[in-house]
Design a protein around this motif. Structure first.
Motif, PDB file in Angstrom:
ATOM      1  N   ILE A 179      -1.670  10.489   3.292  1.00 18.39           N
ATOM      2  CA  ILE A 179      -1.078   9.739   4.403  1.00 18.39           C
ATOM      3  C   ILE A 179      -2.011   8.609   4.829  1.00 18.39           C
ATOM      4  CG2 ILE A 179      -0.224   9.866   6.768  1.00 18.39           C
ATOM      5  CD1 ILE A 179       1.511  11.256   4.648  1.00 18.39           C
ATOM      6  N   ARG A 182      -2.066   5.764   2.109  1.00 16.53           N
ATOM      7  CA  ARG A 182      -0.883   4.904   2.145  1.00 16.53           C
ATOM      8  C   ARG A 182      -0.770   4.118   3.447  1.00 16.53           C
ATOM      9  NH1 ARG A 182       3.292   9.447  -0.148  1.00 16.53           N
ATOM     10  NH2 ARG A 182       2.707   9.329  -2.360  1.00 16.53           N
ATOM     11  N   SER A 183      -1.530   4.533   4.471  1.00 14.11           N
ATOM     12  CA  SER A 183      -1.494   3.849   5.760  1.00 14.11           C
ATOM     13  C   SER A 183      -2.546   2.758   5.879  1.00 14.11           C
ATOM     14  CB  SER A 183      -1.692   4.861   6.901  1.00 14.11           C
ATOM     15  OG  SER A 183      -0.675   5.839   6.899  1.00 14.11           O
ATOM     16  N   TYR A 226      -0.953  -1.419  -3.790  1.00 14.51           N
ATOM     17  CA  TYR A 226      -1.294  -0.010  -4.003  1.00 14.51           C
ATOM     18  C   TYR A 226      -2.694   0.127  -4.589  1.00 14.51           C
ATOM     19  CZ  TYR A 226       3.743   0.822  -3.396  1.00 14.51           C
ATOM     20  OH  TYR A 226       5.025   0.875  -2.915  1.00 14.51           O
ATOM     21  N   GLN A 229      -5.215  -0.588  -1.767  1.00 11.90           N
ATOM     22  CA  GLN A 229      -5.369   0.554  -0.864  1.00 11.90           C
ATOM     23  C   GLN A 229      -6.318   1.585  -1.461  1.00 11.90           C
ATOM     24  OE1 GLN A 229      -1.082   1.447  -0.340  1.00 11.90           O
ATOM     25  NE2 GLN A 229      -1.449   1.232   1.871  1.00 11.90           N
ATOM     26  N   ALA A 275       0.863   2.826  11.217  1.00  9.15           N
ATOM     27  CA  ALA A 275       0.487   2.776   9.812  1.00  9.15           C
ATOM     28  C   ALA A 275       1.136   1.605   9.094  1.00  9.15           C
ATOM     29  CB  ALA A 275       0.900   4.085   9.140  1.00  9.15           C
ATOM     30  N   GLN A 277       2.401   1.587   5.900  1.00  9.30           N
ATOM     31  CA  GLN A 277       3.002   2.124   4.693  1.00  9.30           C
ATOM     32  C   GLN A 277       4.146   1.219   4.245  1.00  9.30           C
ATOM     33  OE1 GLN A 277       3.104   6.653   4.603  1.00  9.30           O
ATOM     34  NE2 GLN A 277       3.256   6.292   6.796  1.00  9.30           N
ATOM     35  N   SER A 280       7.717   2.325   4.818  1.00 14.85           N
ATOM     36  CA  SER A 280       8.266   2.314   6.175  1.00 14.85           C
ATOM     37  C   SER A 280       8.783   0.924   6.540  1.00 14.85           C
ATOM     38  CB  SER A 280       7.215   2.762   7.192  1.00 14.85           C
ATOM     39  OG  SER A 280       6.187   1.796   7.329  1.00 14.85           O
ATOM     40  N   SER A 348      -2.193   3.933  -4.796  1.00 14.00           N
ATOM     41  CA  SER A 348      -1.701   4.835  -3.759  1.00 14.00           C
ATOM     42  C   SER A 348      -0.291   5.342  -4.004  1.00 14.00           C
ATOM     43  CB  SER A 348      -1.757   4.134  -2.395  1.00 14.00           C
ATOM     44  OG  SER A 348      -0.876   3.013  -2.382  1.00 14.00           O
TER      45      SER A 348
END
Length: 468
Positions: A179, A182-183, A226, A229, A275, A277, A280, A348
């Motif tokens: 979490i 990805r945040s 990704y 991250q 976050a 992400q 989202s 990620s």
């Protein structure tokens, strides 16, 4: 690597009634229990004072004494031990493997109840990695959590944990470190607030960001983001390990621990809006849907087999929240970061070394043999994660189902995509816990579980902990 301080039908029917009588009601006055840092309420149905099956409900840091599962399961005939760990509302001081000792208190409590025959672990959200870690160690011993890949191996005092008889993962996330990974805002430069690489900035409209609706990130941007991250997380881990070694050598500012802040990292206490992400923000990100057709439990109680896609709306508040200190900055210590929040990866999305962390649902289920039920909520973001947990599970008796239109808290989603308000998903809670009840009766009302049901339709510091 750092080490921190067969039965006749009449008998089956009788068993089913004792487990989940239709006239049962949730206990009106649950029993309060405390031991060390553990606080709990034990719920029993008023009409069934000696349930045969007990369920343990816990998170990592959240208060779960009155979680929805406590009443929904107890009114269906189960004894439910809803507990808080020693780190209740205290993410800062978490030392991950100590939580397993708290879970042991709950398992022991349930085992000692009169008439109790089986114990099931119910892991919702952060309770998923919490309880899957516990069960993996209980089944396999401390060799599981001392794997050389672990950034922080466990302590010797986790040996001989009592095993549970089943595991339910209810919208369990893949692990706290995933979490965080990805945040993380992958465009942050040198861990400096407000210093970003514009070519990697997810809030740069040139990269596909839409401040007023769904964003649209290209495949190229996603791949670069990704990877960025992961690069940022790996650098954070290396920095924390170096500082921990300095403490161990007596060269740190303190003899035991130190603060570890992560700007633009998302604060779990602030909710998902803290976050960055991508899934989202962009409705087309692959994490929002299953790879293969899976079971979807619909509002009318029917089950279809299809590609399941999240109906969760985009989160438009992430840009403002991630820029703040209170909502966007992870406020940890070296210990809580390395033991609970860190994972190695190359990207990620699908390049995560889940078993580099002990806080990993996906790694743990690879070593868990008891019957396992995985449930994803159709109105939230753990769609692919739930499927991956199911795929990784070692259990021969395992099941995966998604609850149509359910939020992360199991309730009907009122603002989901293509929905006419919460009424469209009004049965999400009932459908979910009825499914759990049927799944449980099919296994634990009998003398032994079936061989396979993959497609069922319906304590303080341990020895040698260094440097803390």
């Amino acid at each position: 690597m750092i080490k921190f301080s067969g039965i006749a039908s009449s008998v089956l029917l009788a068993s089913a009634v004792s487990l989940a009588s239709p006239v049962a009601s949730a206990q009106s006055e649950p029993t309060y229990f405390t031991s060390g840092g553990v606080k709990a309420l034990y719920y029993k149905p008023d009409s069934n004072p000696k349930p045969r099956v007990g369920v343990l409900v816990v998170h990592r840091t959240s208060n779960y004494l009155s979680a929805l599962a406590c009443t929904e399961l107890s009114k269906r005939g189960y004894g439910v031990f809803c507990m808080n760990t020693r780190y209740e509302n205290n993410e800062l001081l978490v030392d991950w493997d100590r939580i397993a000792l708290d879970v042991k208190v709950g398992v022991d409590y349930l085992r000692k109840q009169p008439g109790m025959e089986k114990v099931i672990l119910f892991g919702h959200s952060g309770g998923g990695p919490t309880l899957s870690f516990y069960q993996a160690v209980a089944e396999n011993g401390i060799a599981f959590c001392k794997d050389p890949r672990k950034i922080v191996p466990c302590s010797d005092d986790l040996s001989k944990l009592p095993k549970a008889d089943g595991l339910i993962l209810a919208d369990a996330h893949p692990g706290v470190p995933v979490i965080l990974l990805r945040s993380l805002n992958g465009s942050v430069i040198e861990e400096t607030p407000k210093k970003f690489n514009p070519q990697l900035d997810p809030y740069n409209t040139a990269n596909g960001y839409n401040p007023n609706g769904p964003s649209n990130y290209s495949a190229d941007f996603q791949a670069r983001y990704y990877a960025a991250q992961s690069a940022r997380m790996n650098a954070l881990i290396d920095s924390a390990l170096k500082r921990a070694q300095e403490i161990k050598a007596g060269n740190g500012p303190y003899p035991d621990n130190d603060m570890f802040f992560i700007p633009h990292g998302g604060n779990p206490g602030a909710g998902p809006g803290g976050a960055s992400q991508l899934h989202s923000l962009d409705l087309n990100i692959s994490l929002r849907k299953t790879n293969a057709p899976q079971k979807l439990l619909k509002n009318d109680g029917s089950v279809s087999t299809q590609i399941v896609t999240s109906v969760s709306p985009v989160e438009l508040g992430t840009m403002s929240s991630t820029m703040s200190f209170d909502r966007g900055t992870k406020q940890l210590t070296l210990r809580s970061f390395l033991s609970t929040q860190a994972v190695r990866s190359t990207n990620s999305l699908n390049g995560i070394d889940h078993c580099s962390s002990n806080n990993s649902t996906i790694c743990a289920v690879k070593s868990i043999s008891v019957p396992t039920l995985v449930m994803g909520m159709g109105g939230y973001l753990f769609i692919r994660d739930s499927e991956e947990e199911f795929e990784a599970s070692k259990a021969t008796d395992k099941d995966l189902v998604y609850i149509e239109g359910a939020t992360h808290g199991f309730t009907p989603c009122g603002n989901c995509i293509n929905a006419n308000g919460a009424s469209e998903y009004s049965n999400s809670v009932k459908n979910m816990f009825d499914y759990i009840n049927t799944w449980t009766l099919n296994r634990y009302a009998k003398s032994s579980p079936p061989a396979s049901a993959n497609n069922n339709p319906r304590a303080e510091g341990g020895a040698g902990r260094l440097p803390f």
